[in-house]
Design an enzyme around this catalytic site. Structure first.
Site, PDB file in Angstrom:
ATOM      1  CE  LYS A 178      74.341 -29.959  -4.224  1.00  0.00           C
ATOM      2  NZ  LYS A 178      75.286 -30.886  -4.934  1.00  0.00           N
ATOM      3  N   GLY A 231      71.866 -26.070 -14.023  1.00  0.00           N
ATOM      4  CA  GLY A 231      72.092 -27.500 -14.219  1.00  0.00           C
ATOM      5  C   GLY A 231      71.133 -28.059 -15.246  1.00  0.00           C
ATOM      6  CB  SER A 232      70.146 -31.518 -15.889  1.00  0.00           C
ATOM      7  OG  SER A 232      69.657 -31.918 -14.632  1.00  0.00           O
ATOM      8  N   GLY A 236      66.135 -29.088 -12.755  1.00  0.00           N
ATOM      9  CA  GLY A 236      65.457 -27.788 -12.769  1.00  0.00           C
ATOM     10  C   GLY A 236      63.973 -27.934 -12.442  1.00  0.00           C
ATOM     11  CD  GLU A 253      70.771 -18.682 -16.349  1.00  0.00           C
ATOM     12  OE1 GLU A 253      70.640 -19.165 -17.500  1.00  0.00           O
ATOM     13  OE2 GLU A 253      70.822 -17.465 -16.126  1.00  0.00           O
ATOM     14  CB  CYS A 287      74.855 -24.221 -20.217  1.00  0.00           C
ATOM     15  SG  CYS A 287      75.600 -22.711 -19.647  1.00  0.00           S
ATOM     16  CD  GLU A 387      73.056 -29.393 -22.391  1.00  0.00           C
ATOM     17  OE1 GLU A 387      72.358 -29.870 -21.495  1.00  0.00           O
ATOM     18  OE2 GLU A 387      73.507 -28.244 -22.374  1.00  0.00           O
TER      19      GLU A 387
END
Ligand code: NAP
Ligand code: MG
Length: 485
Positions: A178, A231-232, A236, A253, A287, A387
């Protein structure tokens, strides 16, 4: 100047380039804010078709039953295809993501490197024989899970896809990718690479769709056997819940707020070059960015001056006009990401931080943010904990080693960390005490595709890259045989 790119880009399901059942999505150019091209948009029905195609491929054995060296060669050939078409792919990636053209080339080379590395690893996945005495013969085999679903972020759309896809294919899993809605176009070349490499039909399916629709449908799909997400933290958690619903493993991740500890004996010129890469590469949308610089008080002022001078020297503008490696930076990926960073900078100012340079959106079209350095940041401030995912460095000060380590470990994240010193005894002691999956000594991003990568704490779990990542994609079967007399 690059050729204009195609106006419409399709999804790839079961070996066919197809339209999206949800219509089309307009992809913007972050350097101008204007429309760039259209992308086919998948709905849950398209996700079903992609998962079914991958499952058929898996059950047919067309990928999983191959001798590993043959799969490995196909995986390597996909990387060769990307390198052979780098001149065509790089402008597409730059126009959709905002990154300088030379950074796009580095990303494409990085993606190809994953296909090279995991292509070579395919034939190294071996089982073992376990002695059970004379009456038995016992051995283990590592089998692919089956269908691997991979949900990709926008910051490195090609490299992140290549990272999980190459290892998954090398171990014989059929994949459904995706792509991110902000920059899905260049992933089309990965489908073309699969065609060129002769990958069996259904082994790779690439669909773009909204995260909350196609992404959610894919991650909760009962036909999926394993999930990889980058991703975030918020997404997640949703992915982990979806995986739990189907009792399938997932690799997460997630983000980071990674700190570099700079001791009094560090080489400052060298440090500045590491900061340049650490927080301004890809406009800080990395990241594992070096978003915190934790500096010994004795060299603090000198470091702040040197780092700010470097930040001011970066030429910021459209990535497509930046073909050559150099002191420059492109746009952030979207107005939303840029504005979020601006809001966080404003809050940092109110909290007592001092913007030595930057902190504002640039007064021009496109989603540009000034390269930013904040001084007088303390560990409890939001800018030191959350972040930004933009070109924003926070500088914190320390006196003793214990304090430096406590600051480095003071966020919920734990993706990477760094230490800069000429004293390797001290570096080793500090590295052991830092809570993060990867520690860089005297070079931010030291390591490579060969070295395992992944988070402690809220940065996620599981490891990508290196030999470790292969075990994400296989399950171990033990076969014990009772021998006759
Ligand atoms: P995000 O919103 O979590 O998006 C990542 C991917 O998940 C996109 O493809 C997104 O689709 C999809 N998605 C969104 N909601 C979903 C849902 N409910 N179910 C399934 N999929 C869903 O992250 P982002 O804001 O785009 O990316 C920035 C974040 O990613 C940062 O926090 C950064 O640290 C992290 N990141 C981590 C790594 C790493 O390796 N650790 C690498 C890159 C980025 P859409 O495109 O439609 O939103
Ligand atoms: Mg998103």
């Amino acid at each position: 100047m690059a050729e204009p790119i195609a106006g419409y880009w399709q999804n790839y399901i079961d070996g066919q380039f197809v339209d999206g059942s949800a219509g089309r999505l307009v992809v913007d150019d972050p350097a101008t804010g204007g429309a760039l091209a259209e992308q086919a948009l998948a709905d849950a029905g398209d996700v079903d078709r992609a998962v079914a195609a991958a499952r058929r491929c898996h059950l047919s054995g067309s990928l999983s039953s191959l001798r590993p060296v043959e799969r490995g060669r196909m995986v390597q050939a996909m990387g060769d295809y990307l390198l052979a078409h780098i001149d065509e792919i790089a402008p597409v990636l730059t126009l959709e993501s905002g990154k300088p053209l030379w950074e796009s080339r580095i990303e494409i080379e990085g993606a190809a490197r994953y296909f090279e590395y995991y292509g070579h690893q395919a034939e190294t996945v071996e089982g073992r024989s376990i002695p059970l005495g004379d009456g038995y013969f016992d051995f283990t085999v590592h089998e692919p899970y089956g269908v691997s679903a991979q949900v990709i972020p926008w910051n490195y759309p090609l490299e992140m896809t290549a990272r999980s896809l190459s290892a998954a294919l090398a171990t014989g899993n059929a994949c459904v990718i995706k792509t991110p809605e902000l920059d899905p176009l260049s992933s089309n070349y990965i489908a073309r690479a699969a065609e060129a490499a002769g990958l069996p039909r259904g082994a790779l399916n690439i669909i773009c769709g909204y995260g909350h629709e196609a992404g959610a449908a894919l991650s909760s799909h009962p036909g999926v056997d394993q999930i990889v997400f980058t991703g975030s933290v918020a997404t997640g958690r949703a992915i982990a819940r979806a995986a739990a619903g189907n009792v399938v493993p997932c690799i997460l991740e997630l983000g980071g707020k990674s700190g570099a500890i700079v001791h009094a004996d560090a080489d400052i010129e060298d440090l500045v070059s590491n900061v340049r890469w650490g927080i301004f590469f890809n406009a800080g949308q990395v990241c594992s960015a070096m978003s915190r610089l934790i500096v010994h008080e004795s060299i603090h002022d000198e470091v702040v001056d040197a780092v700010s001078a470097m930040a001011k020297s970066l030429s910021v503008g459209p990535g497509i006009e930046r073909p050559e490696f150099g002191a420059n930076m492109g746009a952030m990926v979207s107005a939303k990401q840029r504005d979020r960073a601006v809001t966080m900078c404003a809050q940092a100012g109110r909290d007592g931080g001092r913007a030595v340079t930057g902190g504002h959106a640039m007064n021009c079209p496109g989603h540009f943010l000034e390269p930013t350095v904040f001084d007088q940041i303390t560990p409890e401030m939001a800018i030191a904990r959350e972040e930004v995912f933009g070109p924003v460095l926070s500088v914190l000060k320390f006196t003793g080693d214990d304090e430096a380590i406590a600051i480095a470990n003071s966020t919920d994240y734990g993706l990477v960390g760094g230490v800069f010193t000429r004293d390797l005894d001290r570096a080793t002691r500090v590295a052991r005490r830092m809570r993060a999956g990867q520690i860089f000594v005297n070079e931010w991003y030291a390591g490579g595709v060969e070295t395992p990568f992944g988070g402690y704490g809220k940065s996620g779990y599981g490891r990508e890259k290196g030999r470790e990542a292969l075990w994400n994609y296989v399950q171990t079967k033990n076969i014990a045989i009772r021998l006759g007399a």
